[in-house]
Write an enzyme that holds these catalytic residues in place. Structure first.
Site, PDB file in Angstrom:
ATOM      1  N   GLU A  49      35.333   9.974  22.328  1.00 12.63           N
ATOM      2  CA  GLU A  49      34.440  10.884  21.978  1.00 12.63           C
ATOM      3  C   GLU A  49      34.795  11.433  20.485  1.00 12.63           C
ATOM      4  O   GLU A  49      36.036  11.621  20.317  1.00 12.63           O
ATOM      5  CB  GLU A  49      34.938  12.045  22.979  1.00 12.63           C
ATOM      6  CG  GLU A  49      34.224  11.698  24.244  1.00 12.63           C
ATOM      7  CD  GLU A  49      35.059  12.769  25.417  1.00 12.63           C
ATOM      8  OE1 GLU A  49      34.804  12.658  26.628  1.00 12.63           O
ATOM      9  OE2 GLU A  49      35.408  13.523  25.042  1.00 12.63           O
ATOM     10  N   ASP A  60      37.123  25.583  23.564  1.00 13.84           N
ATOM     11  CA  ASP A  60      38.295  25.098  23.006  1.00 13.84           C
ATOM     12  C   ASP A  60      39.427  25.861  22.785  1.00 13.84           C
ATOM     13  O   ASP A  60      39.283  26.974  22.486  1.00 13.84           O
ATOM     14  CB  ASP A  60      37.799  24.198  21.676  1.00 13.84           C
ATOM     15  CG  ASP A  60      37.031  22.962  22.183  1.00 13.84           C
ATOM     16  OD1 ASP A  60      37.447  22.240  22.961  1.00 13.84           O
ATOM     17  OD2 ASP A  60      35.710  22.902  21.185  1.00 13.84           O
TER      18      ASP A  60
END
Lengths: 279, 409
Positions: A49, A60
Site C-alpha cells: 500500500e 491516522d
C-alpha cells in the site's frame, strides 16, 4: 484475474496469509521512498500500500501524520506518487500496488484523469479512507469501471445490516480495521479479530486483510492465524523515522531498517501457516 | 422551532439538503467507515427529536431561562448617525449566556446526546466560544467534556481556556498542523473514531458530514426567526439587508435562512480577508479565495494548493481562521442568493474600536468583520433602509489580541 487476485491466490496456495505493507510515498524523499518500495517485496511483502500524503489525515495516528508531512515538505504530490509507482513497476511486474489516502487530492486532480494515470502507472487499486459506500458515485464506481480495485474498509462498527453495502462494489480484498481508532494506536484483541473475520467471510469470498495496531512479528503472527492478510503501516514508518537525522533526512540505515522489520513481519506471518486453519 | 416564517414552498431555497445531505453539489458524508454507522444513527435520532414536542419544549425552556432568549434587536442609534445612511440594528447574540450564538446550537446537540444516551461530549473550538458553550452545557447536565483547541489558539484565547477549565472541561491543546481550528477538528475526529461507543461529537458550526450542517443551521435559525418577528414589531416590515460574519458560517446561516425566500432582503456574508485576499495563504476567505474540495466530512469551498493540500489560512480572529465553510453557504454563493464579501484584519480592528466607542458594546473580532462591511455599505443606503448586523459574540476574549495589534493601548 487482477494482480491482487493472483497474489492472494498464490499466497493461499502456500498455506499462509499475505503480508501487506504500508509506506508513505515520498517519505522522507522520493528517491529513498523508491528504494524502500523496491526493498519491500525482497523482504517478504506480498502487497504494497502506497500512501498518498494529505495535509489533514483524520484517520491516522502520529506516525503516519508525520510521514505525510515529511513527504509533503520534501515536495511529494499526487502526480509524484504516480510517478513513483511507475518507477517501481519498471522493476516489479508482480507485486500489487494499492494507493491509499484521502479523497481531496484525487478530487482536485480530477477523478477521470486520476484513474487513467493510476492505471497507466501500474497501480492495481485504491483505498480512500473518507469515501464510505454512501459516496460510491464519487470514485468507487468510476474506479471499478476503469478496471481498478476499490478496496473497502470494514470496521468493528460495521454491523451486519451495513455489511452488504460495504461489501458491494468492492474487489481485490476487504480491509478489516481491527479497532475503533486511528492507525498505529491500540493493540487489537485477537479473539475479537478472529470472530470478525469469520463474520465477514460469511458475507464475502474476497480475502480479508486485517490492519491497524499490528506492531511486530508476534502481532502479525496472531492476526495471520485467522486473516488472509496482515496489514502493517505505522510500525514500518516508526522504523524508518528512527533512522532519520534531526532535519528528517534519510541516512544510510533508512532503507535497511524498513526492510529488516518487513522481513521479521513476513517471518511472523509465515510462522502462523502451520497452526492456521487456512488450507 | 416556533418559526414565525412562512410555510416552505416547493420552489423554496429552504428545502435543502436532500436526503443524502447535499446542497447542490456541496455537503455529503465523506467520513471513515468507522464513523458512518454513528452518523446514520445521529441522523435518525435528530429526525425523531425534531418531531417530538417534548424535545422542543425542553430546548425552548433552556433557551428562555438559561440562555436568556430572545436576544434583543437593538437600534444602534449613534452608529446609524455616524454612518449617515441605513438605519442599523444589532441582533445581540453577544448577550446570550456564554457570550455568543454558539450556545443555541450546543444546547440542541447536548439534549440530543442525552436522548442518545451518550455520556462523553467532545468538541473542537477556535476562538473558544464553542468550547465554552459546550463546557457550560456539559456542566449543566453533568456530562464529561473534552475540548480540542489548536495550541496557537490556546495562546491567543487564554481567557476562554480558563473559563473552560473552570467549567470542568478538559482542554487538549492540538500540536499538529498550524495548530488552529482545522487541526482541532482533525483531532476531535480522531477522538470520535476511537471512542465511538460513548462519545457524542458536538460540532460548533454548520459544517461537517450530514446531518451536522442542517442540524446546526436548524438550531441557529432562532436568530433569524427572532429577528424577523422583532423587526415586524419594531418597524412593521421586514429588514432590507442582513450582515453576518462567516468562519464555518453558523451564525450567518441562522440569521439568513429564515429570510432566504424573501427576495427583497439582501443577504451579506463577510469572510475574513486577513492580511488581504491577494496575500498567498494570508487570509481565511474560502469562498473568495478557494475552490470546491472535500474536507471534514463535506464537499465545500476550501483554501488549498494545486495538489489539494489544505492551506492554513490566516485571520486575526481565531473564530474565522478556518480554511473551509459550511456547505450551504457554498451553495448559496453558487446560486447567488447571498453576496459574500470579506474584511481584512485592519478593517475588523477599526470596526471593533468604533463599535466600542459609539455604542458602548465591545464586539468579538468575528462580528467586527461584518460590521466593517456595514460601515462600507450603510452610508450608500437611504435612511429608510433597515440593516441588521448579526452581533454574534462579545469581545472580552479579544481584548489582549486587540491590545497587541494596537500597540498596548
Amino acid at each position: 484475474m487482477s494482480r491482487i487476485d493472483h497474489r492472494f491466490a498464490a499466497v493461499k496456495a502456500q498455506g499462509r496469509a499475505a503480508l501487506v505493507t504500508f509506506v508513505m510515498a515520498g517519505d522522507p524523499d522520493a528517491a529513498t521512498s523508491l528504494e524502500i518500495l523496491k526493498a519491500l517485496p525482497k523482504a517478504g511483502a506480498d502487497v504494497i500500500e502506497v500512501g498518498m500524503p494529505f495535509s489533514d489525515p483524520m484517520a491516522d495516528g502520529p506516525a503516519i501524520q508525520a510521514a505525510g508531512l515529511r513527504a509533503l515538505h520534501a515536495g511529494m504530490t499526487l502526480k509524484g506518487v504516480l510517478k513513483l509507482v511507475a518507477e517501481f513497476r519498471k522493476t516489479d511486474s508482480q507485486t500489487p500496488i494499492i494507493l491509499m489516502g484521502y479523497y481531496n487530492p484525487i478530487y482536485v486532480y480530477g477523478v477521470d484523469k486520476f484513474l487513467v494515470d493510476a492505471k497507466a502507472a501500474g497501480a492495481d487499486g485504491m483505498i480512500v479512507v473518507d469515501l464510505p459506500p454512501e459516496e460510491d458515485e464519487e470514485l468507487c464506481l468510476p474506479a471499478l469501471k476503469a478496471g481498478l480495485s476499490f478496496i473497502r474498509l470494514a470496521t468493528p462498527t460495521t454491523d451486519d445490516s451495513r455489511l452488504p453495502a460495504v461489501l458491494s462494489n468492492t474487489s481485490g480484498f476487504v480491509y478489516y480495521v481491527s479497532i475503533t481508532g486511528i492507525t498505529g494506536a491500540a493493540r487489537p484483541d485477537y479473539s475479537r479479530v478472529a470472530a470478525a473475520v469469520k463474520r465477514l467471510k460469511a458475507h464475502t469470498d474476497l480475502p480479508i486483510a486485517v490492519g491497524f495496531g499490528v506492531k511486530d512479528a508476534a502481532a502479525a503472527h496472531e492476526i495471520a492465524l485467522s486473516a488472509d492478510g496482515v496489514v502493517v503501516g505505522s510500525a514500518l514508518i516508526d522504523a524508518l523515522a528512527k533512522t532519520l537525522d534531526a532535519q528528517g533526512r534519510s541516512g544510510p540505515a533508512t532503507v535497511g531498517a524498513v526492510g529488516e522489520l518487513a522481513g521479521k513481519l513476513a517471518a511472523g506471518v509465515a510462522s502462523a501457516a502451520k497452526e492456521s486453519a487456512i488450507p | 422551532m416556533n418559526s414565525p416564517s412562512p410555510q416552505i414552498a416547493a420552489n423554496s431555497l429552504r428545502q435543502g439538503p436532500d436526503p443524502r445531505g447535499h446542497f447542490g453539489i456541496f455537503g455529503g458524508r465523506f467520513v471513515a467507515e468507522t464513523l458512518m454507522p454513528l452518523i446514520l444513527s445521529l441522523e435518525k435520532a435528530y429526525d425523531e427529536a425534531r418531531q417530538d414536542p417534548a424535545y422542543h419544549a425542553e430546548l425552548q425552556h433552556l433557551l428562555t431561562h438559561y440562555v436568556g432568549r430572545p436576544s434583543p434587536l437593538y437600534f444602534a442609534e449613534r452608529m446609524t448617525e455616524k454612518l449617515g445612511g441605513a438605519k442599523i440594528y444589532f441582533k445581540r447574540e453577544e448577550l446570550n449566556h456564554t457570550g455568543a450564538h454558539k450556545i443555541n446550537n450546543v444546547l440542541g446537540q447536548i439534549l440530543l446526546a442525552r436522548r442518545m444516551g451518550k455520556k462523553r461530549i467532545i468538541a473542537e473550538t477556535g476562538a473558544g466560544q464553542h468550547g465554552v458553550a459546550t463546557a457550560t452545557a456539559c456542566a449543566r447536565f453533568g456530562l464529561e467534556c473534552v475540548v480540542y483547541m489548536g495550541a496557537v489558539d490556546v495562546e491567543r484565547q487564554k481567557p476562554n481556556v480558563f473559563r473552560m477549565n473552570l467549567l470542568g472541561a478538559k482542554v487538549v491543546p492540538v500540536q499538529s498542523g498550524a495548530r488552529t481550528l482545522k487541526d482541532a477538528m482533525n483531532e476531535a475526529l480522531r477522538d470520535w473514531v476511537t471512542n465511538v461507543e460513548d462519545t457524542f461529537y458536538c460540532i460548533g458550526t454548520a459544517a461537517g458530514p450530514h446531518p451536522y450542517p442542517a442540524m446546526v443551521r436548524d438550531f441557529q435559525c432562532v436568530i433569524g426567526d427572532e429577528t424577523r418577528a422583532q423587526m415586524m414589531d419594531l418597524e412593521g416590515r421586514l429588514p432590507d439587508s442582513l450582515f453576518a460574519c462567516i468562519g464555518g458560517g453558523s451564525n450567518a446561516i441562522g440569521l439568513f435562512h429564515p429570510f432566504l425566500d424573501d427576495r427583497s432582503v439582501e443577504l451579506y456574508g463577510v469572510e475574513a480577508a486577513g492580511h488581504g485576499l491577494n496575500v498567498p495563504n494570508g487570509h481565511a476567505a474560502s469562498l473568495a479565495g478557494g475552490r470546491p474540495g472535500v474536507l471534514h466530512g463535506n464537499r465545500t469551498y476550501l483554501l488549498m494548493d494545486d495538489d489539494g493540500q489544505i492551506l492554513e489560512g490566516h485571520s486575526i480572529s481565531a473564530g474565522l481562521d478556518y480554511p473551509g465553510i459550511g456547505p450551504e453557504h457554498a451553495w448559496l454563493k453558487e446560486n447567488g442568493r447571498v453576496t459574500y464579501l470579506s474584511a481584512t484584519d485592519k478593517e475588523a480592528l477599526n470596526a471593533f474600536q468604533l463599535c466600542s466607542q459609539l455604542e458602548g458594546i465591545i464586539p468579538a473580532l468575528e462580528p467586527a468583520h461584518a460590521l466593517a462591511k456595514v460601515m462600507d455599505i450603510a452610508p450608500k443606503k437611504p435612511k429608510d433602509h433597515l440593516m441588521v448586523l448579526g452581533l454574534s459574540g462579545r469581545g472580552d476574549k479579544d481584548i489582549f489580541t486587540v491590545a497587541d495589534h494596537l500597540g498596548g493601548m
